[in-house]
Design a protein around this motif. Structure first.
Motif, short mmCIF file in Angstrom:
data_model
loop_
_atom_site.label_atom_id
_atom_site.label_comp_id
_atom_site.label_asym_id
_atom_site.label_seq_id
_atom_site.Cartn_x
_atom_site.Cartn_y
_atom_site.Cartn_z
N HIS A 156 0.81 -1.22 0.00
CA HIS A 156 0.00 0.00 0.00
C HIS A 156 0.85 1.27 0.00
O HIS A 156 0.31 2.37 -0.10
CB HIS A 156 -0.94 0.01 1.21
CG HIS A 156 -0.22 0.12 2.52
ND1 HIS A 156 0.46 -0.94 3.09
CD2 HIS A 156 -0.04 1.17 3.35
CE1 HIS A 156 1.01 -0.55 4.23
NE2 HIS A 156 0.72 0.74 4.41
N ILE A 157 2.16 1.13 0.08
CA ILE A 157 3.05 2.29 0.15
C ILE A 157 3.61 2.56 -1.24
O ILE A 157 4.17 1.68 -1.88
CB ILE A 157 4.18 2.04 1.16
CG1 ILE A 157 3.58 1.81 2.55
CG2 ILE A 157 5.17 3.19 1.17
CD1 ILE A 157 4.54 1.30 3.57
N SER A 158 3.48 3.80 -1.68
CA SER A 158 3.96 4.18 -3.01
C SER A 158 5.48 4.25 -3.03
O SER A 158 6.13 4.42 -1.98
CB SER A 158 3.38 5.53 -3.43
OG SER A 158 3.99 6.57 -2.67
N ASP A 159 6.04 4.14 -4.21
CA ASP A 159 7.49 4.26 -4.35
C ASP A 159 7.98 5.61 -3.84
O ASP A 159 9.07 5.70 -3.26
CB ASP A 159 7.90 4.08 -5.81
CG ASP A 159 7.74 2.64 -6.30
OD1 ASP A 159 7.64 1.72 -5.46
OD2 ASP A 159 7.71 2.44 -7.53
N ASP A 160 7.19 6.65 -4.04
CA ASP A 160 7.56 7.99 -3.56
C ASP A 160 7.60 8.06 -2.04
O ASP A 160 8.40 8.81 -1.47
CB ASP A 160 6.59 9.04 -4.11
CG ASP A 160 6.73 9.25 -5.60
OD1 ASP A 160 7.80 8.90 -6.17
OD2 ASP A 160 5.78 9.76 -6.21
N ASP A 161 6.71 7.33 -1.37
CA ASP A 161 6.63 7.36 0.09
C ASP A 161 7.62 6.42 0.77
O ASP A 161 7.87 6.54 1.97
CB ASP A 161 5.22 7.01 0.56
CG ASP A 161 4.24 8.14 0.34
OD1 ASP A 161 4.67 9.31 0.30
OD2 ASP A 161 3.03 7.86 0.23
N PHE A 162 8.18 5.47 0.03
CA PHE A 162 9.03 4.45 0.63
C PHE A 162 10.21 5.04 1.42
O PHE A 162 10.51 4.56 2.53
CB PHE A 162 9.49 3.44 -0.42
CG PHE A 162 9.38 2.03 0.06
CD1 PHE A 162 8.16 1.38 0.06
CD2 PHE A 162 10.48 1.36 0.54
CE1 PHE A 162 8.04 0.07 0.52
CE2 PHE A 162 10.37 0.05 1.00
CZ PHE A 162 9.15 -0.57 0.99
N PRO A 163 10.90 6.06 0.92
CA PRO A 163 12.00 6.63 1.72
C PRO A 163 11.52 7.18 3.06
O PRO A 163 12.22 7.04 4.08
CB PRO A 163 12.55 7.74 0.83
CG PRO A 163 12.21 7.31 -0.56
CD PRO A 163 10.86 6.63 -0.44
N SER A 164 10.34 7.78 3.10
CA SER A 164 9.80 8.30 4.37
C SER A 164 9.50 7.17 5.34
O SER A 164 9.72 7.30 6.55
CB SER A 164 8.52 9.10 4.11
OG SER A 164 8.82 10.25 3.35
N VAL A 165 9.00 6.06 4.83
CA VAL A 165 8.74 4.89 5.67
C VAL A 165 10.05 4.39 6.26
O VAL A 165 10.14 4.09 7.46
CB VAL A 165 8.03 3.77 4.89
CG1 VAL A 165 7.91 2.51 5.73
CG2 VAL A 165 6.66 4.24 4.43
N GLY A 166 11.08 4.29 5.43
CA GLY A 166 12.38 3.86 5.92
C GLY A 166 12.90 4.76 7.03
O GLY A 166 13.40 4.29 8.06
N ASP A 167 12.77 6.07 6.83
CA ASP A 167 13.23 7.02 7.84
C ASP A 167 12.47 6.84 9.16
O ASP A 167 13.07 6.80 10.23
CB ASP A 167 13.05 8.46 7.35
CG ASP A 167 14.00 8.82 6.21
OD1 ASP A 167 14.99 8.10 6.00
OD2 ASP A 167 13.72 9.84 5.53
N SER A 168 11.14 6.74 9.08
CA SER A 168 10.36 6.62 10.31
C SER A 168 10.56 5.27 10.98
O SER A 168 10.59 5.17 12.21
CB SER A 168 8.87 6.91 10.06
OG SER A 168 8.30 5.98 9.17
N ALA A 169 10.73 4.21 10.20
CA ALA A 169 10.99 2.89 10.77
C ALA A 169 12.34 2.87 11.49
O ALA A 169 12.45 2.34 12.61
CB ALA A 169 10.94 1.82 9.69
N ARG A 170 13.36 3.45 10.86
CA ARG A 170 14.68 3.48 11.50
C ARG A 170 14.66 4.33 12.77
O ARG A 170 15.37 4.03 13.74
CB ARG A 170 15.74 3.96 10.51
CG ARG A 170 16.12 2.87 9.50
CD ARG A 170 17.30 3.28 8.64
NE ARG A 170 16.98 4.37 7.74
CZ ARG A 170 16.35 4.22 6.56
NH1 ARG A 170 16.01 3.01 6.16
NH2 ARG A 170 16.11 5.26 5.79
#
Length: 102
Positions: free
Chosen positions: A3-17
């Protein structure tokens, strides 16, 4: 995570880390990582036979896992909620059984 777009993936990585850094700072982080989906899974029997694939019930598994050492189930649930926010997706919470030899 589909459900996560390619554009949003870096933000997910940042928040997960960021959540993982918080768990490390709290002293509860043991181990974690993502599943490398570029390497195909195999099943290995006790006799050493190797065959491509996985158990049918886990064929749709994706993502990763995180092992935390906490004192209570409630604390585990609170960390799972923090990780869910950081990863932008629900988390499955499991508990390891006690190993009397460790």
């Amino acid at each position: 995570m589909s459900h996560i777009s390619d554009d949003d993936f870096p933000s997910v990585g940042d928040s997960a880390r960021a959540v993982i850094r918080e768990a490390k700072a709290a002293g509860v982080y043991v181990f974690g990582g993502g599943i490398d989906e570029t390497i195909p899974s195999v099943l290995v029997t006790g006799e050493g036979k190797i065959s491509p694939g996985t158990y049918p019930e886990t064929s749709k598994f994706n993502g990763g896992f995180c092992v935390l050492k906490v004192q209570t189930r409630k604390e585990a649930e609170q960390w799972a909620a923090k990780i869910a926010v950081g990863c932008w997706c629900a988390q499955e919470l499991r508990q390891f059984m006690y190993d009397p030899e460790s």
